[in-house]
Design a protein around this motif. Structure first.
Motif, PDB file in Angstrom:
ATOM      1  N   LYS A  43      27.858  45.023  36.534  1.00  7.64           N
ATOM      2  CA  LYS A  43      28.540  43.730  36.661  1.00  7.64           C
ATOM      3  C   LYS A  43      30.050  43.917  36.572  1.00  7.64           C
ATOM      4  O   LYS A  43      30.806  43.341  37.351  1.00  7.64           O
ATOM      5  CB  LYS A  43      28.069  42.780  35.562  1.00  7.64           C
ATOM      6  N   GLU A  47      32.800  43.039  39.441  1.00  6.51           N
ATOM      7  CA  GLU A  47      33.933  42.147  39.179  1.00  6.51           C
ATOM      8  C   GLU A  47      35.258  42.827  39.527  1.00  6.51           C
ATOM      9  O   GLU A  47      36.141  42.207  40.110  1.00  6.51           O
ATOM     10  CB  GLU A  47      33.935  41.708  37.712  1.00  6.51           C
ATOM     11  N   LYS A  51      37.863  41.603  42.339  1.00  6.31           N
ATOM     12  CA  LYS A  51      39.282  41.367  42.058  1.00  6.31           C
ATOM     13  C   LYS A  51      40.170  42.167  43.000  1.00  6.31           C
ATOM     14  O   LYS A  51      41.180  41.659  43.496  1.00  6.31           O
ATOM     15  CB  LYS A  51      39.603  41.725  40.603  1.00  6.31           C
TER      16      LYS A  51
END
Length: 80
Positions: A43, A47, A51
């Protein structure tokens, strides 16, 4: 004397069994922690990738907006 030796051996066997049980529990807990850490790590990686992609898209948008503004200025100069 044999009574005390027998009692001690019984206690030692109990302690050994408890230690084995505790060791297997610790191993099981460590395995579960490793399994749980893997999805968390995945995860976190996703992420970070999101980003990074978002930053690239923002820079591309800013560059496109800047070029559009420059093109508009050049068009105004040509007309004026």
């Amino acid at each position: 004397m044999n009574f005390y030796l027998g009692t001690f051996m019984a206690c030692a066997n109990t302690w050994r069994d408890q230690a084995k049980t505790k060791a297997s529990e610790v191993s099981a807990i460590q395995a579960l922690e490793k399994e749980c850490a893997s999805p968390k790590e995945e995860k976190r990686r996703r992420e970070e990738a999101y980003k990074d992609s978002f930053k690239v898209a923002q820079k591309a948008k800013e560059e496109a907006s800047k070029r559009l503004h420059e093109a508009g200025q050049a068009h105004v100069e040509l007309l004026g």
